[in-house]
Design a protein around this motif. Sequence first.
Motif, PDB file in Angstrom:
ATOM      1  N   PRO A  40       0.805  -1.221   0.000  1.00 44.56           N
ATOM      2  CA  PRO A  40       0.000   0.000   0.000  1.00 44.56           C
ATOM      3  C   PRO A  40       0.839   1.274   0.000  1.00 44.56           C
ATOM      4  O   PRO A  40       1.037   1.910   1.029  1.00 44.56           O
ATOM      5  CB  PRO A  40      -0.822  -0.131   1.289  1.00 44.56           C
ATOM      6  CG  PRO A  40       0.065  -0.911   2.208  1.00 44.56           C
ATOM      7  CD  PRO A  40       0.821  -1.863   1.313  1.00 44.56           C
ATOM      8  N   TRP A  66      -5.351   3.093   0.454  1.00 45.20           N
ATOM      9  CA  TRP A  66      -5.094   1.996  -0.462  1.00 45.20           C
ATOM     10  C   TRP A  66      -6.064   0.855  -0.246  1.00 45.20           C
ATOM     11  O   TRP A  66      -6.539   0.623   0.859  1.00 45.20           O
ATOM     12  CB  TRP A  66      -3.653   1.502  -0.309  1.00 45.20           C
ATOM     13  CG  TRP A  66      -2.669   2.522  -0.764  1.00 45.20           C
ATOM     14  CD1 TRP A  66      -2.213   3.601  -0.064  1.00 45.20           C
ATOM     15  CD2 TRP A  66      -2.054   2.603  -2.044  1.00 45.20           C
ATOM     16  NE1 TRP A  66      -1.346   4.336  -0.818  1.00 45.20           N
ATOM     17  CE2 TRP A  66      -1.231   3.746  -2.045  1.00 45.20           C
ATOM     18  CE3 TRP A  66      -2.113   1.809  -3.188  1.00 45.20           C
ATOM     19  CZ2 TRP A  66      -0.475   4.112  -3.152  1.00 45.20           C
ATOM     20  CZ3 TRP A  66      -1.345   2.169  -4.285  1.00 45.20           C
ATOM     21  CH2 TRP A  66      -0.542   3.310  -4.263  1.00 45.20           C
ATOM     22  N   ARG A  68      -6.507  -3.352  -1.055  1.00 46.97           N
ATOM     23  CA  ARG A  68      -5.942  -4.614  -1.553  1.00 46.97           C
ATOM     24  C   ARG A  68      -7.071  -5.300  -2.299  1.00 46.97           C
ATOM     25  O   ARG A  68      -8.145  -5.538  -1.752  1.00 46.97           O
ATOM     26  CB  ARG A  68      -5.444  -5.497  -0.421  1.00 46.97           C
ATOM     27  CG  ARG A  68      -4.693  -6.700  -0.978  1.00 46.97           C
ATOM     28  CD  ARG A  68      -3.944  -7.440   0.069  1.00 46.97           C
ATOM     29  NE  ARG A  68      -2.995  -8.349  -0.586  1.00 46.97           N
ATOM     30  CZ  ARG A  68      -2.459  -9.378   0.018  1.00 46.97           C
ATOM     31  NH1 ARG A  68      -2.720  -9.638   1.285  1.00 46.97           N
ATOM     32  NH2 ARG A  68      -1.633 -10.147  -0.640  1.00 46.97           N
ATOM     33  N   MET A  76      -3.728 -10.679  -6.779  1.00 48.47           N
ATOM     34  CA  MET A  76      -3.910  -9.753  -5.659  1.00 48.47           C
ATOM     35  C   MET A  76      -2.878  -8.645  -5.760  1.00 48.47           C
ATOM     36  O   MET A  76      -1.714  -8.900  -6.073  1.00 48.47           O
ATOM     37  CB  MET A  76      -3.734 -10.465  -4.325  1.00 48.47           C
ATOM     38  CG  MET A  76      -4.929 -11.249  -3.895  1.00 48.47           C
ATOM     39  SD  MET A  76      -4.814 -11.814  -2.187  1.00 48.47           S
ATOM     40  CE  MET A  76      -3.479 -12.983  -2.278  1.00 48.47           C
ATOM     41  N   TRP A  78      -2.294  -4.104  -4.542  1.00 49.94           N
ATOM     42  CA  TRP A  78      -2.794  -2.893  -3.889  1.00 49.94           C
ATOM     43  C   TRP A  78      -2.954  -1.806  -4.946  1.00 49.94           C
ATOM     44  O   TRP A  78      -2.087  -1.629  -5.806  1.00 49.94           O
ATOM     45  CB  TRP A  78      -1.809  -2.421  -2.821  1.00 49.94           C
ATOM     46  CG  TRP A  78      -1.771  -3.285  -1.606  1.00 49.94           C
ATOM     47  CD1 TRP A  78      -1.012  -4.408  -1.411  1.00 49.94           C
ATOM     48  CD2 TRP A  78      -2.530  -3.110  -0.409  1.00 49.94           C
ATOM     49  NE1 TRP A  78      -1.252  -4.932  -0.171  1.00 49.94           N
ATOM     50  CE2 TRP A  78      -2.177  -4.162   0.488  1.00 49.94           C
ATOM     51  CE3 TRP A  78      -3.478  -2.179   0.021  1.00 49.94           C
ATOM     52  CZ2 TRP A  78      -2.728  -4.281   1.754  1.00 49.94           C
ATOM     53  CZ3 TRP A  78      -4.017  -2.300   1.282  1.00 49.94           C
ATOM     54  CH2 TRP A  78      -3.659  -3.346   2.138  1.00 49.94           C
TER      55      TRP A  78
END
Length: 167
Positions: A40, A66, A68, A76, A78
């Motif tokens: 992040p 941020w 996720r 995955m 951010w």
Amino acid sequence: MILAALTPAAQAAPRQTPSGQPVPRYVSLKFDKVYARAGPGEDHKLLWVYQAKGLPVQVIAENSEWRRICDPDGGMAWVHRRLTSGESTVMRAKPTRLGLHKKPRAEAEIVAYLNPRAIAELVKTCEDGWCRVRSDGVSGWAQAGELWGTSDAIQCKVARPGVARSR
């Protein structure tokens, strides 16, 4: 002592998030170019660049700036909150086209097809396993299980460190 643990006061309170929104939840990407990072902050490694405005993503964690996210391919990363939109979209993630029905019933007339990897606007919250969607000016009903972006469960697999993905 055991009875005290079962009282409502002893039950876990819902986890508060910086946005006040539930996690997990779905949002969509606001721009044609969205940078996905390993952590992040802009000082974290750039993992890939999404190039799909409107792509539905699932927020699985957040801090004040941020989010996720999990994408339809299970990646995955951010992204900054300003790069996401509350607009509800879904995607046909399966490799076959999906019939959109005139009514929320499998035997109802098909009015259009949603192609593989196509993104559609979620017009109406899914109920009884059916969702009303719109794409290219045409709306119809699709079974929720055939669309990515409708499940309440977290959609990501555990990330494998060091695995680069192209988007």
